[in-house]
Design a protein around this motif. Structure first.
Motif, PDB file in Angstrom:
ATOM      1  N   ALA A  40       0.844  -1.204   0.000  1.00 34.08           N
ATOM      2  CA  ALA A  40       0.000   0.000   0.000  1.00 34.08           C
ATOM      3  C   ALA A  40       0.879   1.253   0.000  1.00 34.08           C
ATOM      4  O   ALA A  40       0.593   2.225  -0.718  1.00 34.08           O
ATOM      5  CB  ALA A  40      -0.913  -0.014   1.226  1.00 34.08           C
ATOM      6  N   ILE A  41       1.958   1.218   0.779  1.00 31.20           N
ATOM      7  CA  ILE A  41       2.878   2.375   0.812  1.00 31.20           C
ATOM      8  C   ILE A  41       3.488   2.591  -0.578  1.00 31.20           C
ATOM      9  O   ILE A  41       3.590   3.722  -1.063  1.00 31.20           O
ATOM     10  CB  ILE A  41       3.980   2.161   1.878  1.00 31.20           C
ATOM     11  CG1 ILE A  41       3.356   2.187   3.275  1.00 31.20           C
ATOM     12  CG2 ILE A  41       5.076   3.229   1.765  1.00 31.20           C
ATOM     13  CD1 ILE A  41       4.304   1.795   4.393  1.00 31.20           C
ATOM     14  N   TYR A  42       3.862   1.483  -1.228  1.00 27.19           N
ATOM     15  CA  TYR A  42       4.446   1.591  -2.574  1.00 27.19           C
ATOM     16  C   TYR A  42       3.457   2.232  -3.544  1.00 27.19           C
ATOM     17  O   TYR A  42       3.830   3.083  -4.353  1.00 27.19           O
ATOM     18  CB  TYR A  42       4.830   0.209  -3.108  1.00 27.19           C
ATOM     19  CG  TYR A  42       6.215  -0.223  -2.726  1.00 27.19           C
ATOM     20  CD1 TYR A  42       7.290   0.637  -2.875  1.00 27.19           C
ATOM     21  CD2 TYR A  42       6.474  -1.502  -2.240  1.00 27.19           C
ATOM     22  CE1 TYR A  42       8.569   0.246  -2.536  1.00 27.19           C
ATOM     23  CE2 TYR A  42       7.745  -1.903  -1.891  1.00 27.19           C
ATOM     24  CZ  TYR A  42       8.790  -1.033  -2.043  1.00 27.19           C
ATOM     25  OH  TYR A  42      10.056  -1.410  -1.707  1.00 27.19           O
ATOM     26  N   LEU A  43       2.194   1.797  -3.453  1.00 27.56           N
ATOM     27  CA  LEU A  43       1.203   2.343  -4.383  1.00 27.56           C
ATOM     28  C   LEU A  43       1.021   3.843  -4.151  1.00 27.56           C
ATOM     29  O   LEU A  43       0.851   4.611  -5.095  1.00 27.56           O
ATOM     30  CB  LEU A  43      -0.132   1.595  -4.249  1.00 27.56           C
ATOM     31  CG  LEU A  43      -0.094   0.140  -4.738  1.00 27.56           C
ATOM     32  CD1 LEU A  43      -1.418  -0.564  -4.466  1.00 27.56           C
ATOM     33  CD2 LEU A  43       0.221   0.054  -6.236  1.00 27.56           C
ATOM     34  N   LEU A  44       1.126   4.267  -2.879  1.00 22.68           N
ATOM     35  CA  LEU A  44       1.035   5.705  -2.581  1.00 22.68           C
ATOM     36  C   LEU A  44       2.270   6.445  -3.078  1.00 22.68           C
ATOM     37  O   LEU A  44       2.172   7.482  -3.738  1.00 22.68           O
ATOM     38  CB  LEU A  44       0.892   5.907  -1.067  1.00 22.68           C
ATOM     39  CG  LEU A  44      -0.498   5.700  -0.478  1.00 22.68           C
ATOM     40  CD1 LEU A  44      -0.445   5.863   1.032  1.00 22.68           C
ATOM     41  CD2 LEU A  44      -1.475   6.695  -1.078  1.00 22.68           C
TER      42      LEU A  44
END
Lengths: 180, 448
Positions: free
Chosen positions: B343-347
């Motif tokens: 999720a952090i990567y997608l952000l």
């Protein structure tokens, strides 16, 4: 206004006295690395004997490639940056942004320059040499320091040209990112 | 933990202003490290930095020397060089012709041929952008000729291009291996099955899209290749080179660095053959790829130096301990942590490009997940697939912009609209690999 009638933007190229030696160092280092690794595999399998000291030469070539390429990366503005917000800066804020980017880049390059000089001193003091060829490590650290200093000068030149509305003409080749 | 947070805020503020990421990481990492070292004596901000300056300088200098003079890392410039040689040798025409012969008759066959050719090109190139740029020139004209919708045509090129970094050899995998000290050979082998899986999922997504809206791809015909010799050289060359590199690594005949050297030399041979057949031989054509590889290497290493220096700062500041405490507090499982990282990567992918994102996060993420027993080879593949998704989703979507640069008459939003089926396919592939890690780990586990 029709863009076709607008005068072409002024551009400036890095002097050949700088680009030719830098590009020679980079291209020769990369080619030698490839040739050494390739020859080493064959020597190891066919002659049952690896090329003595090949890995030590490659160490130095890595340093030359990375730091020799740095002035060109800077002049060509190939550094990895977050460009998403670039368009928000216009007019006065653009000038401030360019000044800030130059200031931070110069600070970082001065730091790298100092760090390499300091490492050179430490390596010289410890008389660090490679195992087989006995090459001292300190000189390569000083060379890396020199390339960082050259990059710093180029960064300042770039900012000076930019302030006068002159764009830098890329040196060497137009780089298609082979990374992403 | 507070210091790290401030460090990250300063880092983001500086690099969002356009300062090169590598420089930002070096400055913030060194000053942050100095501050944390000096902070122990409970003094003011500047006094703390002055106090800790010497150890910080030594740490930063040592990191640069250790990484910059590491012969094991020659794998990076050599794989980059191989990719540049192959890119300039123009093997893509033959690969596309072969793809066309296989898929040409099927509805949407040209888009499938594009994905297949991208996968083939990816097997000898480590770059998504190079794969997308190459295929845009080769595949688009025939898709246009047969009336394919811009969204499907350009979308399949942009998405197919992402296979460049999943199917080995892959430059981001090399960078991941360097940063995590993982076995690059195992990473490459681990990418094979997920690469094939995503290729199949992309082809299935083309079939699905055309079922829903057949007008996107009018039926085409199999085009006879103009030059059969070129087709055999391209396809045969790619198969032989891929087999030598991957087979050599898998069987333990070569180290990844040696495979890279052999790959680069073979790439040079392909380029020489191509230049000879096109009667375009010149020294410039040989030297330019060397310069391009050198410049790319320099560009990557500046950020890699910075990433390691910054990771030293965050580790010293106790960021990893803080994250581990938070994980224990929320009782997150290793898979839960990996999902949170996804999720952090997608952000982050909304702001950073793929390489920047990898370099910035990998040293920190790996410090958290390694003690939890998460397999770093598996996590590497997961991270690469997320990076792939970032390459085709707005606002950064580098592959989309590259395809747009080559195909100037196609609207950017048409390409973004066209990649969504492939994003869904990538997410399904990612979910499968997270749920069944053996998809990635089966082959490397057999290596022993």
């Amino acid at each position: 206004m029709n863009d076709d009638t607008a005068p072409p933007p002024k551009t400036v190229a890095l002097p050949k006295a700088l680009t030719i030696p830098l590009l020679t160092v980079v291209s020769l280092s990369v080619f030698t690395m490839m040739a050494l690794v390739f020859a080493n595999v064959f020597s190891r399998y066919l002659l049952n004997q690896p090329i003595a000291g090949a890995e030590e030469v490659i160490k130095f070539l890595m340093g030359l490639t990375i730091f020799g390429g740095l002035p060109i990366v800077t002049w060509n503005r190939n550094h990895i940056t977050v460009s998403l917000f670039e368009e928000f800066f216009r007019g006065r804020s653009k000038q401030i942004q360019v000044f800030f980017v130059t200031l931070c880049s110069v600070a970082a390059l001065a730091l790298i320059c100092y760090l390499m000089y300091q490492q050179g001193l430490l390596l010289a003091e410890a008389k660090q040499i490679t195992n087989y060829l006995g090459w001292p490590f300190a000189p390569i650290a000083y060379v890396m320091c020199g390339f960082a200093a050259a990059t710093l000068v180029i960064q300042l030149l770039l900012a000076a040209f930019l302030a006068r509305g002159i764009a830098a003409r890329p040196a060497g080749v137009s780089t298609m990112s082979q990374v992403d | 933990m507070d210091t790290t947070l401030v460090g990250f805020l300063v880092l983001f503020a500086i690099c969002f202003s356009g300062v090169p990421l590598g420089y930002t990481l070096i400055i913030v990492g060194t000053i942050g490290f100095a501050y944390v070292r000096g902070e122990a004596d409970d003094v003011g901000f500047f006094e703390a930095i002055a106090e800790g300056a010497e150890p910080a300088m030594t740490m930063a200098g040592q990191q640069i020397i250790d990484m910059g003079l590491n012969d094991g890392l020659a794998v990076l410039p050599l794989f980059v060089l191989m990719g540049v040689f192959i890119h300039r040798a123009g093997l893509s025409d033959g690969l596309y012709a072969a793809g066309n012969m296989v898929f040409g008759r099927a509805p949407g066959g040209l888009a499938m041929a594009t994905v297949g050719a991208c996968a083939g090109f990816a097997a000898v190139s480590g770059s998504s952008l190079a794969t997308a740029a190459t295929m845009a020139k080769v595949a688009m004209p025939s898709m246009k000729r047969y009336g394919y919708a811009d969204s499907l045509a350009a979308g399949s090129i942009a998405a197919g291009g992402t296979l460049g970094i999943l199917i080995p050899p892959s430059v981001p995998m090399v960078i991941y291996g360097i940063l995590t000290e993982s076995d690059i050979g195992k990473l490459f082998i681990a990418g094979v099955i997920p690469g094939v899986l995503l290729t199949v999922l992309y082809i299935v997504s083309i079939v699905a899209v055309i079922r829903v809206k057949p007008s996107l791809a009018p039926r085409s015909e199999v085009e006879r290749p103009d030059n059969v010799t070129e087709l055999f050289v391209s396809v045969g060359g790619v198969i032989v080179l891929f087999a030598i590199i991957l087979g050599g690594i898998y069987l333990g005949v070569f180290t990844p660095s040696e495979a890279a050297g052999i790959g680069a030399a073979a790439g040079l041979l392909f380029l020489l053959m191509a230049l000879y057949s096109r009667r375009e031989f010149s020294w410039r054509a040989i030297v330019e790829p060397l310069i391009e590889a050198g410049i790319t290497t320099s560009m990557i290493f500046v950020v890699a130096f910075g990433a390691l220096i910054f990771a030293n700062f965050t580790n010293l500041a106790g960021m990893v301990d803080g994250i581990v405490s938070a994980i224990e507090y929320f009782e997150l499982s290793p898979v839960g942590v990996v999902l949170a990282m996804c999720a952090i990567y997608l952000l982050l992918g909304c702001v950073f490009d793929s390489l920047a994102m990898l370099l910035l996060t990998i040293p920190i993420f790996v410090a958290v997940i390694e003690p939890m027993g998460v397999d770093l080879i598996w996590f590497g593949i997961v991270a690469i697939i997320i990076v792939e998704i970032g390459l085709i989703t707005p606002p950064i979507g580098m592959n989309v912009f590259v395809v747009k640069t080559v195909l100037t008459d196609v609207r950017i939003w048409a390409i973004f609209a066209g990649v969504w089926p492939f994003v869904v396919a990538s997410l399904i592939g990612l979910a499968l690999i997270i749920a069944v890690p053996e998809i990635a780990l089966m082959l490397p586990n057999l290596m022993g």
